[in-house]
Design a protein around this motif. Structure first.
Motif, PDB file in Angstrom:
ATOM      1  N   LEU A 641       0.805  -1.227   0.000  1.00 60.41           N
ATOM      2  CA  LEU A 641       0.000   0.000   0.000  1.00 60.41           C
ATOM      3  C   LEU A 641       0.841   1.282   0.000  1.00 60.41           C
ATOM      4  CD1 LEU A 641      -2.879  -1.075   2.441  1.00 60.41           C
ATOM      5  CD2 LEU A 641      -2.823  -1.137  -0.072  1.00 60.41           C
ATOM      6  N   PRO A 642       2.001   1.348   0.685  1.00 63.57           N
ATOM      7  CA  PRO A 642       2.773   2.600   0.664  1.00 63.57           C
ATOM      8  C   PRO A 642       3.196   3.055  -0.726  1.00 63.57           C
ATOM      9  CG  PRO A 642       3.536   1.206   2.457  1.00 63.57           C
ATOM     10  CD  PRO A 642       2.583   0.380   1.641  1.00 63.57           C
ATOM     11  N   PHE A 643       3.252   2.141  -1.694  1.00 61.04           N
ATOM     12  CA  PHE A 643       3.684   2.543  -3.035  1.00 61.04           C
ATOM     13  C   PHE A 643       2.667   3.457  -3.721  1.00 61.04           C
ATOM     14  CE2 PHE A 643       6.323  -1.274  -2.458  1.00 61.04           C
ATOM     15  CZ  PHE A 643       7.552  -0.743  -2.795  1.00 61.04           C
ATOM     16  N   PHE A 644       1.434   3.442  -3.267  1.00 62.53           N
ATOM     17  CA  PHE A 644       0.443   4.350  -3.831  1.00 62.53           C
ATOM     18  C   PHE A 644       0.758   5.802  -3.472  1.00 62.53           C
ATOM     19  CE2 PHE A 644      -1.945   0.383  -3.971  1.00 62.53           C
ATOM     20  CZ  PHE A 644      -2.588   0.475  -5.199  1.00 62.53           C
ATOM     21  N   LEU A 645       1.550   6.008  -2.424  1.00 61.38           N
ATOM     22  CA  LEU A 645       1.879   7.357  -1.975  1.00 61.38           C
ATOM     23  C   LEU A 645       3.224   7.841  -2.506  1.00 61.38           C
ATOM     24  CD1 LEU A 645       0.857   6.922   1.782  1.00 61.38           C
ATOM     25  CD2 LEU A 645      -0.561   7.758  -0.108  1.00 61.38           C
ATOM     26  N   MET A 646       3.950   6.987  -3.208  1.00 58.97           N
ATOM     27  CA  MET A 646       5.304   7.333  -3.645  1.00 58.97           C
ATOM     28  C   MET A 646       5.301   7.993  -5.012  1.00 58.97           C
ATOM     29  SD  MET A 646       7.594   4.075  -2.460  1.00 58.97           S
ATOM     30  CE  MET A 646       7.571   3.477  -0.765  1.00 58.97           C
ATOM     31  N   GLU A 647       6.066   9.069  -5.114  1.00 55.17           N
ATOM     32  CA  GLU A 647       6.238   9.749  -6.391  1.00 55.17           C
ATOM     33  C   GLU A 647       7.590   9.354  -6.973  1.00 55.17           C
ATOM     34  OE1 GLU A 647       5.728  13.899  -5.784  1.00 55.17           O
ATOM     35  OE2 GLU A 647       3.624  13.734  -5.190  1.00 55.17           O
ATOM     36  N   LYS A 648       7.697   8.140  -7.418  1.00 56.04           N
ATOM     37  CA  LYS A 648       8.934   7.634  -8.001  1.00 56.04           C
ATOM     38  C   LYS A 648       8.584   6.622  -9.077  1.00 56.04           C
ATOM     39  CE  LYS A 648      11.256   4.459  -5.851  1.00 56.04           C
ATOM     40  NZ  LYS A 648      12.102   3.711  -4.894  1.00 56.04           N
ATOM     41  N   THR A 649       9.555   6.325  -9.915  1.00 61.49           N
ATOM     42  CA  THR A 649       9.348   5.331 -10.956  1.00 61.49           C
ATOM     43  C   THR A 649       9.307   3.952 -10.311  1.00 61.49           C
ATOM     44  OG1 THR A 649      10.570   6.725 -12.509  1.00 61.49           O
ATOM     45  CG2 THR A 649      10.205   4.428 -13.142  1.00 61.49           C
ATOM     46  N   LEU A 650       8.228   3.223 -10.548  1.00 61.42           N
ATOM     47  CA  LEU A 650       8.012   1.924  -9.905  1.00 61.42           C
ATOM     48  C   LEU A 650       8.076   0.809 -10.938  1.00 61.42           C
ATOM     49  CD1 LEU A 650       5.031   2.886  -7.556  1.00 61.42           C
ATOM     50  CD2 LEU A 650       7.449   2.719  -6.948  1.00 61.42           C
ATOM     51  N   PHE A 651       8.531  -0.354 -10.458  1.00 59.13           N
ATOM     52  CA  PHE A 651       8.649  -1.528 -11.317  1.00 59.13           C
ATOM     53  C   PHE A 651       8.020  -2.730 -10.623  1.00 59.13           C
ATOM     54  CE2 PHE A 651      12.112   1.297 -12.459  1.00 59.13           C
ATOM     55  CZ  PHE A 651      12.069   1.290 -13.860  1.00 59.13           C
ATOM     56  N   LEU A 652       7.787  -3.755 -11.402  1.00 58.75           N
ATOM     57  CA  LEU A 652       7.142  -4.953 -10.880  1.00 58.75           C
ATOM     58  C   LEU A 652       7.923  -5.558  -9.723  1.00 58.75           C
ATOM     59  CD1 LEU A 652       4.865  -7.060 -11.204  1.00 58.75           C
ATOM     60  CD2 LEU A 652       6.324  -8.255 -12.857  1.00 58.75           C
ATOM     61  N   TYR A 653       9.245  -5.470  -9.739  1.00 50.71           N
ATOM     62  CA  TYR A 653      10.022  -6.120  -8.676  1.00 50.71           C
ATOM     63  C   TYR A 653       9.801  -5.471  -7.312  1.00 50.71           C
ATOM     64  CZ  TYR A 653      13.430  -2.404  -9.838  1.00 50.71           C
ATOM     65  OH  TYR A 653      14.046  -1.205 -10.095  1.00 50.71           O
ATOM     66  N   HIS A 654       9.281  -4.245  -7.280  1.00 51.05           N
ATOM     67  CA  HIS A 654       8.957  -3.635  -5.994  1.00 51.05           C
ATOM     68  C   HIS A 654       7.863  -4.407  -5.260  1.00 51.05           C
ATOM     69  CE1 HIS A 654      10.750   0.214  -7.738  1.00 51.05           C
ATOM     70  NE2 HIS A 654      11.427  -0.010  -6.623  1.00 51.05           N
ATOM     71  N   TYR A 655       7.096  -5.198  -5.991  1.00 50.15           N
ATOM     72  CA  TYR A 655       5.970  -5.927  -5.399  1.00 50.15           C
ATOM     73  C   TYR A 655       6.394  -7.262  -4.806  1.00 50.15           C
ATOM     74  CZ  TYR A 655       1.218  -7.890  -5.116  1.00 50.15           C
ATOM     75  OH  TYR A 655       0.039  -8.441  -4.679  1.00 50.15           O
ATOM     76  N   LEU A 656       7.604  -7.725  -5.052  1.00 53.30           N
ATOM     77  CA  LEU A 656       7.990  -9.081  -4.678  1.00 53.30           C
ATOM     78  C   LEU A 656       7.976  -9.339  -3.169  1.00 53.30           C
ATOM     79  CD1 LEU A 656      10.756  -9.876  -7.314  1.00 53.30           C
ATOM     80  CD2 LEU A 656       8.303 -10.373  -7.377  1.00 53.30           C
ATOM     81  N   PRO A 657       8.427  -8.418  -2.289  1.00 58.60           N
ATOM     82  CA  PRO A 657       8.266  -8.683  -0.853  1.00 58.60           C
ATOM     83  C   PRO A 657       6.804  -8.856  -0.456  1.00 58.60           C
ATOM     84  CG  PRO A 657       9.864  -6.941  -1.198  1.00 58.60           C
ATOM     85  CD  PRO A 657       9.227  -7.202  -2.537  1.00 58.60           C
ATOM     86  N   ALA A 658       5.912  -8.011  -0.973  1.00 54.95           N
ATOM     87  CA  ALA A 658       4.486  -8.155  -0.677  1.00 54.95           C
ATOM     88  C   ALA A 658       3.950  -9.471  -1.224  1.00 54.95           C
ATOM     89  CB  ALA A 658       3.704  -6.978  -1.268  1.00 54.95           C
TER      90      ALA A 658
END
Length: 736
Positions: A641-658
């Protein structure tokens, strides 16, 4: 399913040890560990080319090998040091040009050593998941189910097989949660061994939390979840009157292990980082002059031994304390402001004063006493102190730094700053400045080279000399605008300056002075920052200085991660269809989403019915379900959920811990349904058949995607076309 080996140990002396020691070897755990090592370590030297973000992390590895300072705004240094350890053990000398994805590694690059630590971390995540499910109170078969799903999850395999950090991060997160749960679990062993085990697991949890945060700041999400769980358990302990005499110790121990220890270790990571990287490097200019001067080479070579005390007659370069948009030095040159700007506003037509982001002879200024004509340092030198009035004379053009009630070119709300030229018009010189040492310790402190942070306040208008951040047009050579700000408040870094290069002026004549300014500095004083000063500055830069974010063709939004509507091409063979894609096992992702929904429905149903005094399951089963939800559902939520608040370039690998925590939810939901919801043998048999079919589907999906996971064998065009169930595949094929 477990093999027990027992041996008798005889004690001749009286001791607390039991005469029977039983060693348990869990064959299931051993088997899944071996399979994990096989799936992650198999042929990891392929491809022998730079794969996706290896081009990013590889640059830092080379700098570590050469012990050159760098700053990575994206995260702490521990993760880079872990990768650098593998490179060091492999004998890497740091010589490789990390310029593009797909570049072939040269013979001096130990590819296997680069990738083995992330691969091992990804492998050991599987047995950690097994132990975590068991620690939550679920069966070994449920733990085995979690391992099977994680074992053949294509996205986790890909991310583990290359020089990337997500597998290392997940390893420490799982270890932190497992260690804490083991610590919290009541012990039935002998008291002294229970106490040792209690301490051991709590310390391991704290160490793992520190390492997780040290790898990536994403680790803080799980750390805060664990702190919340600890707070609840501690609150329950406070309410237990039987423990009143040790409650202070209980709270103190948890605080030391889960708060103090991680903080000490986090600072320790930076200590090692800064100790290793003692040489000047490409990122120096982001740091203050004092920080740069502490590094070997670079500014340290230029400024070593400069006079410490700034005096009247000193020749100095003034560097802004702000690093936005770039570090720069107060500068002037023999070009005047245009008589009129493009918007029709007029200027003073006096000499331009700017901030220039490169070292240049036109950055030198002479600090002059307004009451004297001398431009050289007297003997003994008269130091400049806080509150003194000075004039700043440009060394190469002999123009005084001036500001007046004329609008600045790019910031009309501020005053223009110029090198004063007397055009014989009603515009007198206003070139007196008061020295305000911001970090002074006394009201008459001497202005120190590099160390003092100074504001220059205009005597006539009280405006502060400040970097506006705007770039001048072509007539100003795209240099940065300097203004006098009359409404300046507080101590903003844009209005603070420090003396970087410094010499005592000896030449009164202009020609001799120009030669002096072009010669190197010489002195005999050396100064260094303390570690804590360097740590705090580096940490502040990491948190405040961000690279400009730009769209990437493989970037994605958090909403796309849930249904895997995105993928990343990690590597493409230049002459065949061989390729590696970060793409998940679609069956795993689907059943993980389903398990998440089912758990929420079960939890809300039980909660409402228990509120109405209807207890469908026992208190122990309810507490077990809640704890599993906190760990698995909570682990997914805090890492997603915190990634919805981030103003940065996001990639699929950011989801792997979740994703990892979400997959752990699957066997928990399955076992609960099997035991507490399905009552008849027929229902359980049918449910078992469904589970078996799903696991077979998971394997089939893994097998079909294996060529894209391992990069071999190369797929034919027809085989690639058969996999086009996502729009991203169409885009990829069109490009090829």
């Amino acid at each position: 399913m477990q093999l027990y080996i027992s041996s008798m140990l005889k004690c001749k002396k009286k001791c607390f040890l039991s005469p029977l020691v039983r060693v348990e070897i869990n064959l299931l755990l051993l088997a899944v560990t071996v399979l994990a090592l096989v799936t992650r370590l198999y042929d990891i030297h392929f491809p022998r080319a730079v794969v996706f973000d290896e081009v990013y992390y590889g640059q830092f590895l080379s700098l570590y090998m050469k012990q050159v300072f760098f700053i990575d705004e994206s995260g702490p240094p521990f993760g880079h040091m872990v990768l650098a350890l593998g490179a060091y053990l492999g004998g890497f000398d740091g010589n490789f040009f990390w310029n593009r994805i797909g570049a072939e590694y040269t013979s001096n690059v130990p590819v296997w050593s680069f990738r083995v630590i992330p691969a091992l971390a990804g492998s050991f995540c599987i047995p950690l998941a097994y132990l975590l499910v068991v620690e939550l109170g679920y069966s070994h078969f449920s733990a085995l189910g979690a391992c099977v799903i994680l074992l053949i999850e294509n996205s986790l395999i890909v991310q583990s097989r290359f020089m990337l950090l997500e597998s290392v991060l997940i390893f420490f997160l799982l270890l932190a949660v497992l260690s804490y749960l083991h610590f919290h679990k009541p012990s039935v062993t002998v008291m002294i061994f229970a106490l040792i085990s209690w301490w051991f697991w709590l310390m391991i949890s704290g160490v793992s939390c520190a390492c997780g945060i040290g790898v990536k700041y994403m680790g803080m999400f799980t750390y805060f979840l664990l702190l919340g769980l600890t707070a609840v358990h501690t609150w329950q302990l406070i309410g237990d009157r039987t423990l009143s005499y040790v409650i202070v110790v209980q709270v103190l121990v948890r605080f030391l292990a889960l708060v103090v220890l991680p903080v000490i270790m986090y600072i320790g990571f930076f200590y090692v980082h800064l100790t290793l990287l003692y040489r000047s490097g490409p990122h120096d200019q982001m740091m203050s002059s004092a920080f740069q001067a502490s590094l070997e080479g670079g500014l340290a070579r230029i400024t070593q031994g400069q006079p410490l005390d700034v005096a009247f007659g000193s020749q100095v370069t003034l560097r802004t304390m702000s690093s936005k948009p770039v570090p720069c030095w107060l500068h002037s040159h023999k070009v005047n402001y245009p008589i009129r700007y493009e918007n029709g506003r007029g200027s003073s037509h006096q000499q331009q004063v700017t901030c220039y982001p490169f070292k240049d002879v036109n950055n030198w200024w002479i600090i002059k006493d307004p009451g004297r004509h001398s431009l050289v340092v007297s003997s003994p030198p008269r130091p400049v102190r806080h509150g003194d009035i000075i004039q700043l004379l440009h060394g190469m053009t002999s123009r005084y730094l001036n500001t007046h009630d004329v609008a600045a070119p790019m910031s009309p709300h501020s005053q223009e700053v110029s090198g004063y030229i007397d055009f014989n018009v009603s515009m007198p010189a206003q070139n007196l400045w008061r020295v305000d040492i911001v970090n002074r310790e006394s009201d008459r402190e001497i202005w120190k080279t590099i160390l003092s942070e100074v504001q220059l306040v205009h005597v006539n208008t009280s405006a502060v000399l400040k970097l506006s951040g705007a770039s001048l047009p072509e007539w100003g050579f795209k240099q940065l605008e300097v203004v006098g700000d009359k409404i300046y408040k507080g101590y903003q870094q844009s209005g603070m300056w420090n003396v970087e290069e410094h010499r005592y002026g000896r030449s009164q004549e202009q020609k001799e002075r120009e030669l002096e300014l072009k010669s190197p500095t010489h002195s005999d004083i050396k100064r260094n920052l303390t570690f804590m000063a360097k740590f705090l500055e580096l940490q502040w830069k990491m948190l405040t200085v961000k690279n400009e974010e730009s769209e990437h063709k493989y970037c994605s939004s958090p909403l796309e991660w849930i249904t895997m509507d995105t993928n990343i091409a990690y590597w493409l063979h230049p002459s065949s269809n061989a390729q590696i894609q970060l793409i998940g096992n679609i069956v795993n992702w689907t059943i993980a989403n389903l398990a998440l929904v089912v758990y929420c429905l079960m939890f809300l149903t039980y909660l409402l019915r228990r509120r109405r005094k209807v207890e469908d399951i026992s208190q122990d089963s309810w507490e077990q379900l809640v704890l599993a939800g906190v760990v698995c559902f909570g682990g997914w939520a805090v890492n997603y959920l915190p990634f919805f608040l981030m103003e940065k370039t996001l990639f699929l690998y950011h989801y792997l811990p979740a994703l990892t925590f979400k997959i752990l939810q699957i066997p928990i939901v399955v076992e609960h349904l099997y035991i507490h919801v399905l009552k008849s043998p027929a229902q359980r048999k049918a449910f078992g058949g469904v589970i078996l079919a799903v696991l077979c589907s998971v394997y089939v999906s893994y097998h079909n995607l294996s060529p894209l996971t391992y990069g071999q064998p190369a797929l034919s065009s027809d085989e690639l076309a058969a996999l086009r169930w996502r729009e991203s595949w169409d885009i990829l094929l069109r490009k090829r």
